[in-house]
Motif scaffolding. Structure first.
Motif, short mmCIF file in Angstrom:
data_model
loop_
_atom_site.label_atom_id
_atom_site.label_comp_id
_atom_site.label_asym_id
_atom_site.label_seq_id
_atom_site.Cartn_x
_atom_site.Cartn_y
_atom_site.Cartn_z
N ARG A 70 4.30 6.02 11.94
CA ARG A 70 4.50 5.08 13.74
C ARG A 70 5.57 6.95 14.36
N ASN A 71 4.88 7.12 15.35
CA ASN A 71 5.02 8.36 16.40
C ASN A 71 6.54 7.90 17.35
N THR A 72 6.57 6.41 17.35
CA THR A 72 8.13 5.84 17.79
C THR A 72 8.91 5.07 17.52
N GLY A 73 8.52 5.23 15.84
CA GLY A 73 9.48 4.75 15.43
C GLY A 73 9.32 4.75 13.47
N GLU A 74 9.78 3.71 13.11
CA GLU A 74 10.04 4.22 11.19
C GLU A 74 9.03 2.91 10.21
N ALA A 75 8.09 2.67 11.24
CA ALA A 75 6.41 1.78 11.08
C ALA A 75 5.84 3.32 10.25
N ARG A 76 5.56 2.69 8.59
CA ARG A 76 4.55 3.22 7.62
C ARG A 76 3.93 3.03 6.76
N LEU A 77 2.58 3.36 6.90
CA LEU A 77 2.07 2.88 5.86
C LEU A 77 2.08 3.70 4.04
N ILE A 78 1.87 3.31 2.86
CA ILE A 78 1.70 4.45 2.29
C ILE A 78 0.56 4.35 1.42
N ARG A 79 0.02 4.54 0.93
CA ARG A 79 -1.10 4.33 0.18
C ARG A 79 -1.24 5.26 -1.55
N PHE A 80 -0.90 5.18 -3.36
CA PHE A 80 -1.56 6.18 -3.99
C PHE A 80 -1.58 5.96 -5.14
N THR A 81 -1.87 6.61 -6.09
CA THR A 81 -2.96 6.11 -7.37
C THR A 81 -1.79 6.39 -8.19
N LEU A 82 -1.38 5.48 -9.19
CA LEU A 82 -0.84 5.49 -10.29
C LEU A 82 -1.00 6.15 -11.05
N GLY A 83 0.18 7.37 -11.91
CA GLY A 83 -0.28 8.61 -12.79
C GLY A 83 0.04 7.90 -14.15
N ALA A 84 1.26 8.69 -14.93
CA ALA A 84 0.81 7.98 -16.63
C ALA A 84 2.55 7.58 -16.14
N THR A 85 2.92 7.44 -15.69
CA THR A 85 4.45 7.02 -14.81
C THR A 85 4.43 4.86 -14.05
N PRO A 86 4.33 4.38 -15.16
CA PRO A 86 3.98 2.83 -14.58
C PRO A 86 5.10 2.81 -13.46
N LEU A 87 4.48 1.73 -12.48
CA LEU A 87 5.55 1.81 -11.13
C LEU A 87 6.42 -0.09 -11.71
N ASP A 88 7.84 0.91 -11.76
CA ASP A 88 8.84 -0.75 -12.77
C ASP A 88 8.93 -1.42 -11.76
N GLY A 89 9.94 -2.91 -11.87
CA GLY A 89 9.45 -3.81 -10.78
C GLY A 89 10.67 -3.60 -9.86
N PRO A 90 10.47 -4.60 -9.05
CA PRO A 90 11.36 -4.71 -7.58
C PRO A 90 12.90 -4.70 -7.69
N GLN A 91 13.35 -3.86 -7.12
CA GLN A 91 13.94 -3.36 -6.48
C GLN A 91 15.27 -3.66 -5.89
N CYS A 92 15.88 -4.94 -5.83
CA CYS A 92 16.38 -4.97 -4.18
C CYS A 92 17.80 -5.94 -4.88
N SER A 93 18.67 -5.40 -5.44
CA SER A 93 19.89 -5.82 -6.41
C SER A 93 20.91 -6.01 -5.15
N ALA A 94 20.82 -4.97 -4.02
CA ALA A 94 22.21 -5.11 -3.09
C ALA A 94 22.14 -6.32 -2.55
N GLY A 95 21.42 -7.23 -2.10
CA GLY A 95 21.31 -8.21 -0.98
C GLY A 95 20.08 -9.10 -1.74
N THR A 96 19.66 -10.28 -0.32
CA THR A 96 18.84 -10.57 -0.62
C THR A 96 17.62 -9.40 0.60
N PRO A 97 16.66 -9.58 0.66
CA PRO A 97 15.36 -8.65 1.37
C PRO A 97 15.26 -9.78 2.25
N LYS A 98 15.06 -9.03 3.50
CA LYS A 98 14.91 -9.53 5.00
C LYS A 98 12.98 -9.98 4.67
N PRO A 99 12.58 -10.28 6.02
CA PRO A 99 11.36 -10.02 5.28
C PRO A 99 10.44 -8.99 6.14
#
Length: 171
Positions: A79-108
């Protein structure tokens, strides 16, 4: 009765209706890019691999650090007027590791209302939080294809403007 104005009006309506249906489905070109920027206030970019994307955190199309460097077919919509974004990609040989939100409770994180033909409508229920970047993302994995989105919500513990990384601006 002169039918010429009626024929011209009908032809004009036909051309406009055809353009309204055809333009969103055309491949990226100067016309559709201009419409995206001016009407929808958003921009998209495609990279063959994550290594081809900008590395500076301030760059509009910089990828979050948690995306593997060997990811391919990377598509970003911002979005040109803010921080909103969509990203799509295809994984290579490196797997996507698990979710990382250790610093606090994630917001919706709301799914941004961006227009991308490559974005499935049914991802909202599949998302998991990802907080290792300045912005908190929701991430959904379907096979080797990964979808991530953010509305600009700062990651927990990242500070008032998203921590050490500078806010992304359109350049």
């Amino acid at each position: 009765m002169n039918r010429r104005p009626l024929v011209i009006a009908a032809a004009t309506v036909g051309v406009l209706a055809t353009a309204a249906f055809a333009l969103p489905n055309l491949p990226p070109n100067p016309v559709t890019d201009t419409i995206d920027r001016k009407v929808y206030k958003e921009t998209g970019k495609r990279f063959a691999s994550a290594a081809d994307a900008p590395r500076r955190a301030e760059a509009a199309f910089a990828l979050p650090a948690w995306i593997p460097k060997d990811a391919t077919d990377v598509r970003i919509r911002v979005r040109n007027t803010g921080e909103a974004r969509l990203i799509r990609f295809t994984l290579g040989a490196t797997p996507l590791d698990g979710p990382q939100c250790s610093a606090g409770t994630p917001k919706p994180v709301a799914a941004p209302a961006l227009h991308a033909k490559w974005w499935p409508d049914s991802l909202r229920t599949e998302g998991r939080p990802e907080c290792r970047d300045a912005q908190q993302y929701q991430v959904a994995v379907r096979g080797k294809r990964v979808y991530a989105w953010t509305d600009g919500t700062p990651s927990p513990g990242a500070g008032p403007r998203g921590g050490a990384a500078a806010p992304r601006t359109q350049g």
